[in-house]
Scaffold this active site. Structure first.
Site, PDB file in Angstrom:
ATOM      1  CB  SER A 116      -0.864   0.013   1.269  1.00  0.00           C
ATOM      2  OG  SER A 116      -1.471   1.285   1.447  1.00  0.00           O
ATOM      3  CE1 TYR A 122      -3.920  -2.625   5.256  1.00  0.00           C
ATOM      4  CE2 TYR A 122      -3.743  -0.243   4.923  1.00  0.00           C
ATOM      5  CZ  TYR A 122      -3.907  -1.519   4.412  1.00  0.00           C
ATOM      6  OH  TYR A 122      -4.063  -1.696   3.057  1.00  0.00           O
TER       7      TYR A 122
HETATM    8  N1  NAP Z   1      -8.819  -0.468  -0.928  1.00  0.00           N
HETATM    9  C1  NAP Z   1      -7.789   0.277  -0.582  1.00  0.00           C
HETATM   10  O1  NAP Z   1      -7.914   1.498  -0.348  1.00  0.00           O
HETATM   11  C2  NAP Z   1      -6.418  -0.354  -0.515  1.00  0.00           C
HETATM   12  C3  NAP Z   1      -5.301   0.490  -0.605  1.00  0.00           C
HETATM   13  C4  NAP Z   1      -4.039  -0.090  -0.546  1.00  0.00           C
HETATM   14  C5  NAP Z   1      -3.889  -1.450  -0.396  1.00  0.00           C
HETATM   15  N2  NAP Z   1      -4.997  -2.242  -0.302  1.00  0.00           N
HETATM   16  C6  NAP Z   1      -4.801  -3.689  -0.123  1.00  0.00           C
HETATM   17  O2  NAP Z   1      -5.381  -4.359  -1.216  1.00  0.00           O
HETATM   18  C7  NAP Z   1      -5.672  -5.712  -0.843  1.00  0.00           C
HETATM   19  C8  NAP Z   1      -7.065  -6.078  -1.335  1.00  0.00           C
HETATM   20  O3  NAP Z   1      -8.020  -5.290  -0.650  1.00  0.00           O
HETATM   21  P1  NAP Z   1      -9.257  -4.609  -1.395  1.00  0.00           P
HETATM   22  O4  NAP Z   1      -9.035  -3.158  -1.380  1.00  0.00           O
HETATM   23  O5  NAP Z   1      -9.527  -5.285  -2.669  1.00  0.00           O
HETATM   24  O6  NAP Z   1     -10.403  -4.880  -0.310  1.00  0.00           O
HETATM   25  P2  NAP Z   1     -11.596  -5.963  -0.268  1.00  0.00           P
HETATM   26  O7  NAP Z   1     -12.523  -5.741  -1.396  1.00  0.00           O
HETATM   27  O8  NAP Z   1     -12.116  -5.882   1.122  1.00  0.00           O
HETATM   28  O9  NAP Z   1     -10.844  -7.335  -0.500  1.00  0.00           O
HETATM   29  C9  NAP Z   1     -10.140  -8.018   0.504  1.00  0.00           C
HETATM   30  C10 NAP Z   1     -10.027  -9.455   0.098  1.00  0.00           C
HETATM   31  O10 NAP Z   1      -9.290 -10.153   1.123  1.00  0.00           O
HETATM   32  C11 NAP Z   1     -10.063 -11.285   1.539  1.00  0.00           C
HETATM   33  N3  NAP Z   1      -9.854 -11.580   2.955  1.00  0.00           N
HETATM   34  C12 NAP Z   1     -10.064 -10.742   4.007  1.00  0.00           C
HETATM   35  N4  NAP Z   1      -9.850 -11.403   5.162  1.00  0.00           N
HETATM   36  C13 NAP Z   1      -9.490 -12.675   4.823  1.00  0.00           C
HETATM   37  C14 NAP Z   1      -9.165 -13.824   5.557  1.00  0.00           C
HETATM   38  N5  NAP Z   1      -9.154 -13.816   6.915  1.00  0.00           N
HETATM   39  N6  NAP Z   1      -8.863 -14.966   4.907  1.00  0.00           N
HETATM   40  C15 NAP Z   1      -8.878 -15.001   3.546  1.00  0.00           C
HETATM   41  N7  NAP Z   1      -9.185 -13.928   2.781  1.00  0.00           N
HETATM   42  C16 NAP Z   1      -9.501 -12.783   3.412  1.00  0.00           C
HETATM   43  C17 NAP Z   1     -11.515 -10.894   1.292  1.00  0.00           C
HETATM   44  O11 NAP Z   1     -12.319 -12.046   1.089  1.00  0.00           O
HETATM   45  P3  NAP Z   1     -13.336 -12.686   2.155  1.00  0.00           P
HETATM   46  O12 NAP Z   1     -13.928 -11.573   2.949  1.00  0.00           O
HETATM   47  O13 NAP Z   1     -14.294 -13.408   1.284  1.00  0.00           O
HETATM   48  O14 NAP Z   1     -12.487 -13.615   2.969  1.00  0.00           O
HETATM   49  C18 NAP Z   1     -11.376 -10.122  -0.025  1.00  0.00           C
HETATM   50  O15 NAP Z   1     -11.395 -11.020  -1.099  1.00  0.00           O
HETATM   51  C19 NAP Z   1      -5.497  -5.777   0.676  1.00  0.00           C
HETATM   52  O16 NAP Z   1      -4.257  -6.378   0.971  1.00  0.00           O
HETATM   53  C20 NAP Z   1      -5.480  -4.302   1.085  1.00  0.00           C
HETATM   54  O17 NAP Z   1      -4.745  -4.091   2.261  1.00  0.00           O
HETATM   55  C21 NAP Z   1      -6.258  -1.721  -0.368  1.00  0.00           C
END
Ligand code: NAP
Length: 257
Positions: free
Chosen positions: A140, A153
């Protein structure tokens, strides 16, 4: 016979789901991992219909201790060997550190750092033997500076960035591509979970498809670190030029509760 596979964690929504759409046309067997099985199954069906590829779904909570080993066993039991590993599953929580829920905080560290490290550690030796493989770790932009009120985080993502850069150097010249992806705020389920829905971060969010496209290109172009989104590109430079304490103060002002 072992079949090569692309494994994407956190493929049930957001960036992971968008990445699955980009890896699918490569025609390698896909393994989609997350907890919400129905969402994974719907995506698997869609990708199979569109690209005629085999897509496996593994419902696994990667916060549980030993989850990485169980997942790798399940993948091996399908007769698959990991050729591309996308460590995308993760979550954050915006809260004053003193008020954070202890179990949630541990779970976040387990998922964002431990599961990612263990999966990479288990997949890498075979990639080295084969002389081919790709590892994409989702960090991130918060990895570049301390983030008060997002403290744990941001620290987990600093770990992911550091680990990935080190690993990329270790495997240089062995046919393995390693990329750390540093998205800024992205319009996904993340903000609901992180308690940042409706905040400034949520309002400036970019699309997960755009993040996934930049990430996918960077991996295949052997970039070790990619900061996605035009607005976020200067973040590493700003962090080199401005004293760390001043940056920490500014972030606290922005994210303060
Ligand atoms: N959105 C942002 O602003 C942002 C910015 C920078 C980095 N990121 C990073 O991008 C990555 C993806 O996040 P996203 O933004 O796409 O958010 P998201 O839509 O909430 O996706 C998160 C994914 O992780 C899975 N997950 C969460 N807890 C889990 C667990 N205990 N076991 C297995 N899978 C799990 C969720 O699936 P289930 O709930 O079905 O398990 C979902 O598929 C993350 O690493 C996040 O930190 C996000």
């Amino acid at each position: 016979m072992t079949t090569l596979a692309t494994v994407i964690t956190g493929a049930s929504s957001g960036i992971g789901e968008a990445l699955a759409h980009l890896f699918a046309p490569e025609h390698q067997t896909l393994v989609l991992v997350a907890r919400r099985k129905e969402r994974l199954e719907a995506l698997a069906k869609e990708l199979n219909a569109k690209h005629g590829i085999k897509v496996h779904v593994i419902a696994q909570d990667l916060q549980e201790a030993g989850a990485a080993a169980s997942l790798m066993s399940a993948i091996a039991a399908l007769g698959l060997s990991v050729d591309t590993l996308v460590n995308n599953a993760g979550f954050g929580e915006s809260t004053p550190f003193a008020k954070a829920d202890a179990a949630k905080t541990s779970g976040m560290m387990q998922l964002n750092m431990v599961a990612l490290t263990e999966l990479t550690h288990q997949a890498l030796p075979t990639m080295i033997e084969r002389g081919h493989g790709r590892i994409m770790n989702i960090a991130s932009v918060v990895a570049f500076q301390p983030c008060p009120y997002f403290a744990v985080y941001a620290a987990t993502k600093a770990y992911v960035l550091s680990l990935t850069e080190a690993l990329a150097e270790e495997v240089k010249g062995r046919g393995i591509l390693v990329t750390a992806v540093c998205p800024g705020s992205t319009n996904t389920g993340f903000h609901e979970v992180a308690n940042t829905k409706g905040s400034l971060l949520d309002k400036i969010a970019e699309s997960p498809e755009m993040v996934a496209e930049e990430a996918y290109k960077a991996l295949n172009n052997s970039k070790v670190v990619i900061v996605t989104g035009l607005m976020n590109k200067p973040v590493p430079t700003i962090n080199r030029l401005i004293p760390r304490r001043a940056m920490t103060w500014a972030v606290a002002k922005m994210l303060g509760h």
